[in-house]
Each structure stands twice: as structure tokens, then as C-alpha cells.
Scaffold this active site. Structure first.
Site, PDB file in Angstrom:
ATOM      1  N   TRP A  19       0.734  -1.214  -0.002  1.00  0.00           N
ATOM      2  CA  TRP A  19      -0.016   0.089   0.133  1.00  0.00           C
ATOM      3  C   TRP A  19       0.700   1.202   0.061  1.00  0.00           C
ATOM      4  O   TRP A  19       1.979   1.432   0.704  1.00  0.00           O
ATOM      5  CB  TRP A  19      -0.960  -0.097   1.285  1.00  0.00           C
ATOM      6  CG  TRP A  19      -1.473   1.334   1.322  1.00  0.00           C
ATOM      7  CD1 TRP A  19      -0.953   2.325   2.536  1.00  0.00           C
ATOM      8  CD2 TRP A  19      -2.896   1.864   1.363  1.00  0.00           C
ATOM      9  NE1 TRP A  19      -1.860   3.461   2.334  1.00  0.00           N
ATOM     10  CE2 TRP A  19      -3.024   3.104   1.789  1.00  0.00           C
ATOM     11  CE3 TRP A  19      -3.871   1.096   0.544  1.00  0.00           C
ATOM     12  CZ2 TRP A  19      -4.128   3.641   1.456  1.00  0.00           C
ATOM     13  CZ3 TRP A  19      -5.249   1.875   0.333  1.00  0.00           C
ATOM     14  CH2 TRP A  19      -5.022   3.175   0.857  1.00  0.00           C
ATOM     15  N   ASN A  56       0.122   5.483   0.505  1.00  0.00           N
ATOM     16  CA  ASN A  56      -0.748   6.649   0.279  1.00  0.00           C
ATOM     17  C   ASN A  56       0.352   7.997   0.275  1.00  0.00           C
ATOM     18  O   ASN A  56       1.091   7.875  -0.581  1.00  0.00           O
ATOM     19  CB  ASN A  56      -1.718   7.065   1.473  1.00  0.00           C
ATOM     20  CG  ASN A  56      -1.400   6.870   2.568  1.00  0.00           C
ATOM     21  OD1 ASN A  56      -1.099   5.638   3.161  1.00  0.00           O
ATOM     22  ND2 ASN A  56      -1.664   7.964   3.699  1.00  0.00           N
ATOM     23  N   ASP A  57       0.172   9.270   0.896  1.00  0.00           N
ATOM     24  CA  ASP A  57       0.806  10.452   0.810  1.00  0.00           C
ATOM     25  C   ASP A  57       2.019  10.364   0.339  1.00  0.00           C
ATOM     26  O   ASP A  57       2.954   9.720   0.906  1.00  0.00           O
ATOM     27  CB  ASP A  57       0.809  11.241   1.985  1.00  0.00           C
ATOM     28  CG  ASP A  57      -0.416  11.331   2.729  1.00  0.00           C
ATOM     29  OD1 ASP A  57      -1.652  10.579   2.277  1.00  0.00           O
ATOM     30  OD2 ASP A  57      -0.802  11.829   3.886  1.00  0.00           O
ATOM     31  N   GLN A  85       3.768   7.229   2.316  1.00  0.00           N
ATOM     32  CA  GLN A  85       3.110   6.388   3.243  1.00  0.00           C
ATOM     33  C   GLN A  85       3.181   5.264   2.676  1.00  0.00           C
ATOM     34  O   GLN A  85       2.545   5.015   1.631  1.00  0.00           O
ATOM     35  CB  GLN A  85       1.920   7.074   3.688  1.00  0.00           C
ATOM     36  CG  GLN A  85       2.028   8.286   4.358  1.00  0.00           C
ATOM     37  CD  GLN A  85       2.511   8.157   5.651  1.00  0.00           C
ATOM     38  OE1 GLN A  85       1.745   7.754   6.646  1.00  0.00           O
ATOM     39  NE2 GLN A  85       3.607   8.220   6.084  1.00  0.00           N
ATOM     40  N   TRP A 115      -4.288   0.063   3.844  1.00  0.00           N
ATOM     41  CA  TRP A 115      -3.400   0.781   4.892  1.00  0.00           C
ATOM     42  C   TRP A 115      -3.256  -0.095   6.104  1.00  0.00           C
ATOM     43  O   TRP A 115      -3.957  -0.812   6.600  1.00  0.00           O
ATOM     44  CB  TRP A 115      -4.523   2.036   5.205  1.00  0.00           C
ATOM     45  CG  TRP A 115      -3.635   3.132   5.870  1.00  0.00           C
ATOM     46  CD1 TRP A 115      -2.894   4.307   5.541  1.00  0.00           C
ATOM     47  CD2 TRP A 115      -3.547   3.350   7.410  1.00  0.00           C
ATOM     48  NE1 TRP A 115      -2.252   4.901   6.508  1.00  0.00           N
ATOM     49  CE2 TRP A 115      -2.990   4.529   7.642  1.00  0.00           C
ATOM     50  CE3 TRP A 115      -4.197   2.566   8.398  1.00  0.00           C
ATOM     51  CZ2 TRP A 115      -2.574   4.826   9.163  1.00  0.00           C
ATOM     52  CZ3 TRP A 115      -3.943   2.835   9.839  1.00  0.00           C
ATOM     53  CH2 TRP A 115      -3.164   3.924  10.099  1.00  0.00           C
ATOM     54  N   PHE A 146       3.745   8.659  10.279  1.00  0.00           N
ATOM     55  CA  PHE A 146       2.914   9.296   9.341  1.00  0.00           C
ATOM     56  C   PHE A 146       3.548  10.302   8.501  1.00  0.00           C
ATOM     57  O   PHE A 146       5.065  10.507   8.744  1.00  0.00           O
ATOM     58  CB  PHE A 146       1.613  10.159  10.180  1.00  0.00           C
ATOM     59  CG  PHE A 146       0.738   8.765  10.469  1.00  0.00           C
ATOM     60  CD1 PHE A 146       0.877   7.652  10.466  1.00  0.00           C
ATOM     61  CD2 PHE A 146      -0.623   9.497  10.965  1.00  0.00           C
ATOM     62  CE1 PHE A 146      -0.356   6.747  10.693  1.00  0.00           C
ATOM     63  CE2 PHE A 146      -1.479   8.539  11.159  1.00  0.00           C
ATOM     64  CZ  PHE A 146      -1.414   7.178  10.968  1.00  0.00           C
ATOM     65  N   ASP A 185       1.706  15.712  10.087  1.00  0.00           N
ATOM     66  CA  ASP A 185       2.169  16.015   8.481  1.00  0.00           C
ATOM     67  C   ASP A 185       3.114  17.486   8.392  1.00  0.00           C
ATOM     68  O   ASP A 185       2.724  18.396   7.820  1.00  0.00           O
ATOM     69  CB  ASP A 185       1.089  16.204   7.587  1.00  0.00           C
ATOM     70  CG  ASP A 185      -0.228  14.978   8.055  1.00  0.00           C
ATOM     71  OD1 ASP A 185       0.655  13.997   8.343  1.00  0.00           O
ATOM     72  OD2 ASP A 185      -1.363  15.058   7.542  1.00  0.00           O
ATOM     73  N   GLU A 198      -5.193  18.415   6.833  1.00  0.00           N
ATOM     74  CA  GLU A 198      -3.952  17.338   6.893  1.00  0.00           C
ATOM     75  C   GLU A 198      -3.128  18.146   5.673  1.00  0.00           C
ATOM     76  O   GLU A 198      -3.278  18.741   5.039  1.00  0.00           O
ATOM     77  CB  GLU A 198      -4.492  15.945   6.459  1.00  0.00           C
ATOM     78  CG  GLU A 198      -5.603  15.327   7.165  1.00  0.00           C
ATOM     79  CD  GLU A 198      -5.839  13.802   6.882  1.00  0.00           C
ATOM     80  OE1 GLU A 198      -5.684  13.056   7.642  1.00  0.00           O
ATOM     81  OE2 GLU A 198      -6.127  13.647   5.897  1.00  0.00           O
ATOM     82  N   TRP A 202      -9.320   8.808  -0.184  1.00  0.00           N
ATOM     83  CA  TRP A 202      -9.796   8.094   0.614  1.00  0.00           C
ATOM     84  C   TRP A 202     -11.238   7.433   0.510  1.00  0.00           C
ATOM     85  O   TRP A 202     -11.464   6.420   0.867  1.00  0.00           O
ATOM     86  CB  TRP A 202      -9.809   8.672   2.193  1.00  0.00           C
ATOM     87  CG  TRP A 202      -8.272   8.899   2.542  1.00  0.00           C
ATOM     88  CD1 TRP A 202      -7.603  10.252   2.704  1.00  0.00           C
ATOM     89  CD2 TRP A 202      -7.223   7.979   3.074  1.00  0.00           C
ATOM     90  NE1 TRP A 202      -6.265   9.722   3.109  1.00  0.00           N
ATOM     91  CE2 TRP A 202      -6.259   8.623   3.109  1.00  0.00           C
ATOM     92  CE3 TRP A 202      -7.292   6.542   3.053  1.00  0.00           C
ATOM     93  CZ2 TRP A 202      -5.049   7.731   3.799  1.00  0.00           C
ATOM     94  CZ3 TRP A 202      -6.323   5.849   3.408  1.00  0.00           C
ATOM     95  CH2 TRP A 202      -5.158   6.499   4.015  1.00  0.00           C
TER      96      TRP A 202
HETATM   97  C1  FRU Z   1      -3.529  11.892   4.795  1.00  0.00           C
HETATM   98  C2  FRU Z   1      -3.100  11.126   6.023  1.00  0.00           C
HETATM   99  C3  FRU Z   1      -2.088  12.117   6.842  1.00  0.00           C
HETATM  100  C4  FRU Z   1      -1.487  11.171   7.689  1.00  0.00           C
HETATM  101  C5  FRU Z   1      -1.197   9.772   6.723  1.00  0.00           C
HETATM  102  C6  FRU Z   1      -1.504   8.543   7.315  1.00  0.00           C
HETATM  103  O1  FRU Z   1      -3.596  11.098   3.819  1.00  0.00           O
HETATM  104  O2  FRU Z   1      -4.215  10.873   6.671  1.00  0.00           O
HETATM  105  O3  FRU Z   1      -2.850  13.106   7.649  1.00  0.00           O
HETATM  106  O4  FRU Z   1      -0.067  11.531   8.093  1.00  0.00           O
HETATM  107  O5  FRU Z   1      -2.460  10.039   5.680  1.00  0.00           O
HETATM  108  O6  FRU Z   1      -1.011   7.538   6.592  1.00  0.00           O
END
Ligand code: FRU
Length: 494
Positions: A36, A38-39, A55, A63, A98, A168, A223, A306
């Protein structure tokens, strides 16, 4: 010293990556090495290479406990995976590393500033996350966590700031050599705030001000903030949770927000002038920028959202891609985005058509493909009789297609992936307002196997969507309800 947790993650990704063929990934968009993504995190230019962390939960395509994946590139398009950079292996980040960012220290080391997460048991038997800011320092390959972590905790919050939503950090170095960072936060009722901190050495930080406050306007918790100067203005970007739509803005639930205004460095206050969404498609969140060595402000986002993560292909061992890096500018008070110019160096042979007059559906010889960069300029055949609708269909065969359509009378462009093979009734369409009353529209559509990024009128709006349509569906067709004329140029990206 590399922890056991990180060593295991590195071993796992190294072994599992081999099970994914090049064809199963996008070609010039970064995807999760395995598992997985993400950011985007720590987007930077360091020792001659662009670095992009992300991430990362290597062990599953959903996740999970957050690690930082890592990749480097020389052209922002071809990425080489490096071993995972961070794992949740310390008391202050045991439930996740994170999102965060990075900066180069004067001694040449790279500092990563990220959020450490610890789950705290609650009286009702549940858990609540406590979030702090932490540091790791390294050489672009391996990173060592700082002995005095965490460096920002609840005691550094302004009154009313929640320690459960404090995350963040985006760091930068000022001209005088001192450091600043912005961090997302909210009050107990989840109303977003962006906090500004300063540091002389990058390690010891102190609170400066509330740079910006939501006051209930744009969603709830804010965020992934970023803050920078651009074309004589200051820009604050953030990804608010739980947004409500406002006209044609903010349709994504978890959305993105660009505030343009001015900044008083003395007081640490940002004065907003305008607000807008950053991307008007379906799959975009948590963008982060860098200042490239040549002065360009370049942004990259998570090419997912998301709310729509259940559009997925279960046959793939990776989930999550980044967008193309985009060059930013401000024109007439609005954020303009263009694909990085490096993309032009991937353009193969051009297939070009000029002044194609058509009514109904047409296909053009040589115009097809799932890895292409295509520019279209469409206009009415007769300016007195503007067509009702123009559409481009791609990732198309007898069963499937994804489309971009344009209705001049409403000045609306829509992306639609309903027929992309999805068996889920989730959001598959999104609309954007455009400047198109006279029936003229410029589109640049960039496809990379599993995504489309549609840039309108030289970057005034961008609509981004992912889809997992079988790769054999590579047809492209054009449709008009009425009569139109268009110029088309298509390049394969090679
Ligand atoms: C945004 C978020 C951030 C956090 C991360 C966790 O997509 O929720 O705020 O640091 O993803 O994976």
C-alpha cells in the site's frame, strides 16, 4: 543502526517486488513498491537526485502500520526504488510513521521531519492516537532516528489544539538559514488549523503562530499542509477532511484546498484572498511541493482519494500511485498546473491531425494507446451553432471506455469511468466548471496504463482519475453532438 522492523520490511519488499512485472505498473508514475501507498512524503532534491518518500504499508494492499517507502529519480518520471526509509520501530512512533517532509542540513545530511503515532488506550477499551513530530537524519539511503524524539508534542500546541490530530509537518529553510515548518492541527471539535513553528538548527523547535484557521469553512481537520511563495503571492495548500461541496468546488469529501494570499513574516500570519480546489477529478489527495534547483515549484499528489479506495484491482500486489509532478504558477489569482516539462522528452513519434471536421463519432488512424500524451483543440464548426456536447473516449473497446466530455452551454467538463470495468457503485464521475462558453476548449490528456490526468486550457483545471480497465482496451474515439472541428496531436510516451 537499522532496526529489526525496518530490516524485515526491506527484506520483504525486496523479495515481493519480483512478483510484479513492469506491465502491471504504471510506467512513469510512482506506484507502491509492494503493498500500500498513500501520501507523498519528503519530496526533495538532494545530492543530485529527486527523492520521493511515501506512506507505505508493504505487507498488504490496504492501509496499515505506516512505514516510509523511498524512491529516487533524475527526471521526476523514472523512479528507482530504494530500501524503505522508516519503520514504526520506536516508542514514540510504534503505531506509525505518518506523513512529513525533508530538508538538507548545512553539513550535507538530510533531515526527515515526520509524525510519530502512538495508540493510547481509552477507558472505554478503545484506543486514541497521540501524534507528535519526530526527526530522522540520514545520507539519502539510511536514516537514524534522533535521540531526543519527539521534538514537538502537545506542550507545543496553542490552547485548544488537539494532540490527537497534530500531524504532517512540512519543513523549509529560510534565506537566513533558519527553519520553519507548518503542521496540521485542529481543535477538540475538529476545526482545522495550520500551525507555524521555527527552529535555528532544525532540531529544536518552537511555536510561532496559527498561520491559518478554518473557522468551519472548509471541511474539518486540515491534513498535509504546504506553504510557499509563488509568483509574488503566498500559497497555502492543505487537504481538509470531511468537506462539503460549494458550487463546483470541493466535491471529494476528503478534498484539497489551495488558498492564495499574502504573508506577514513578522507576525506569522497568512492573509487569504482566494480559495479553490486543486484537482477537480476523483483521485487526488495530500499533494506536496518542492522548489526545484531551477526555481520551479513542483507539486506531486497521491493519485487516490480516501473515499474511493475500493476501486481496486485485486490481482495487483500494489495499491496507490502518485500523480505526475506538476509545475505550478499563478495567473489571474488562480493556481495553474502543468505536467513537468521533462515529460516532453518521453514523447515518441507524433500522430497529428489538423482541422478535422466531424459530426457524431469518429476514430482517427494511429490514435490509440494507454501510455500517451495527447493534445486536442476543439471548436464549433460554425460559431453561430455551437455543438451540445463533445467527448473523448479512451481505454476503450466494445465493452469499456473512460471519457472526458464538454458541454459548452453549461461550461462544464466531466470525467466518467463508469464503464472502466468497476463492479463497485462508488463515485465514477466528476465535473468541473471551465472557461468554454464559445465552444472552444484545449485539452491535454495524459494516460499511463491505469490513470488519466486531464489538463484543461493550459492547466486552469486538472481532473485526475484512476481505472484498472484491461490493458487490451486501448481504443480512442471522439464524439460530437452537433458539428465540431478539432486539431489532435498524440505522442506515445516511450
Ligand atoms: C493523509 C493522512 C495524513 C497522515 C497519513 C497517514 O492522507 O491521513 O494526515 O499523516 O495519511 O497515513
Amino acid at each position: 543502526m537499522i532496526s529489526q522492523t525496518l530490516r524485515e520490511a526491506r527484506k520483504y519488499e525486496d523479495t515481493m517486488e519480483a512478483g510484479i512485472t513492469a506491465e502491471q505498473r504504471p510506467e512513469y508514475h510512482l506506484s507502491a513498491r509492494v503493498g500500500w501507498m498513500n501520501d507523498p512524503n519528503g519530496f526533495s532534491y538532494y545530492k543530485g537526485e529527486y527523492h520521493l518518500f511515501y506512506q507505505y504499508h508493504p505487507y498488504d494492499s490496504v492501509w496499515g502500520p505506516m512505514h516510509w517507502g523511498h524512491a529516487v529519480s533524475r527526471d521526476l518520471l523514472h523512479w528507482e526504488y530504494l530500501p524503505a526509509a522508516l519503520a514504526p520501530d520506536s516508542a514514540y512512533d510504534k503505531d506509525g510513521c505518518f506523513s512529513g517532509s525533508s530538508v538538507e542540513l548545512p553539513d550535507g545530511r538530510q533531515l526527515l521531519l515526520y509524525t510519530g503515532v502512538v495508540k493510547q488506550p481509552q477507558p472505554d477499551g478503545g484506543f486514541k492516537e497521540v501524534q507528535t513530530q519526530c526527526i530522522a537524519v540520514g545520507d539519502g539511503r539510511d536514516y537514524e532516528k534522533y535521540a531526543d524524539n519527539p521534538i514537538l508534542t502537545e506542550k507545543d500546541l496553542p490552547i485548544g489544539g488537539s494532540r490527537h490530530d497534530f500531524r504532517d509537518p512540512k519543513v523549509w529553510r529560510e534565506e537566513d538559514g533558519t527553519y520553519r515548518c507548518v503542521v496540521g492541527n485542529c481543535t477538540g471539535d475538529r476545526d482545522g488549523k495550520i500551525l507555524l513553528y521555527k527552529s535555528k538548527d532544525g532540531f529544536r523547535w518552537e511555536f510561532v503562530s496559527v498561520l491559518a484557521a478554518n473557522n468551519g469553512r472548509f471541511g474539518r481537520m486540515w491534513e498535509c499542509p504546504d506553504f510557499f511563495e509563488l509568483d509574488g503571492k503566498y500559497v497555502l495548500i492543505t487537504s481538509p477532511q470531511d468537506m462539503m461541496p460549494k458550487g463546483f468546488e470541493y466535491h471529494n469529501g476528503n478534498g484539497t484546498l489551495c488558498l492564495i494570499g499574502s504573508y506577514d513574516k513578522e507576525t506569522g500570519r497568512f492573509m487569504e484572498e482566494t480559495d479553490q480546489s486543486i484537482d477537480y477529478g476523483i483521485d487526488f489527495y495530500a499533494p506536496q511541493t518542492i522548489l526545484a534547483p531551477d526555481g520551479r515549484r513542483i507539486m506531486i499528489g497521491w493519485m487516490q482519494n480516501w473515499d474511493t479506495c475500493n476501486l481496486r484491482d485485486t490481482e495487483r500486489f500494489w495499491f496507490g500511485q502518485m500523480t505526475l509532478p506538476r509545475e505550478l504558477s499563478i495567473e489571474n489569482g488562480r493556481l495553474i498546473q502543468k505536467p513537468v516539462r521533462e515529460l516532453e522528452s518521453l514523447r515518441g513519434k507524433a500522430v497529428r491531425y489538423e482541422n478535422v471536421a466531424f459530426a457524431d463519432t469518429i476514430r482517427l488512424d494511429g490514435i490509440h494507446g494507454r501510455k500517451i500524451d495527447m493534445e486536442i483543440m476543439v471548436r464549433p464548426a460554425d460559431p453561430e451553432k455551437i455543438f451540445h456536447k463533445f467527448a473523448v473516449r479512451f481505454a476503450q473497446d466494445e465493452t469499456y471506455h473512460t471519457s472526458v466530455s464538454f458541454r459548452p452551454s453549461e461550461s462544464i467538463v466531466k470525467v466518467d469511468r463508469k464503464y472502466s470495468g468497476s463492479r463497485r457503485a462508488i463515485i465514477h464521475q466528476r465535473r468541473s466548471h471551465v472557461d468554454g462558453k464559445d465552444g472552444r476548449l484545449k485539452l491535454r490528456i495524459i494516460l499511463d496504463r491505469f490513470s488519466a490526468e486531464v489538463f484543461l486550457n493550459d492547466g486552469e483545471q486538472v481532473l485526475t482519475v484512476t481505472y484498472y480497465t484491461d490493458l487490451s482496451a486501448d481504443g480512442i474515439s471522439f464524439y460530437v453532438d452537433g458539428k465540431a472541428v478539432m486539431d489532435v496531436v498524440k505522442y506515445d510516451l516511450v
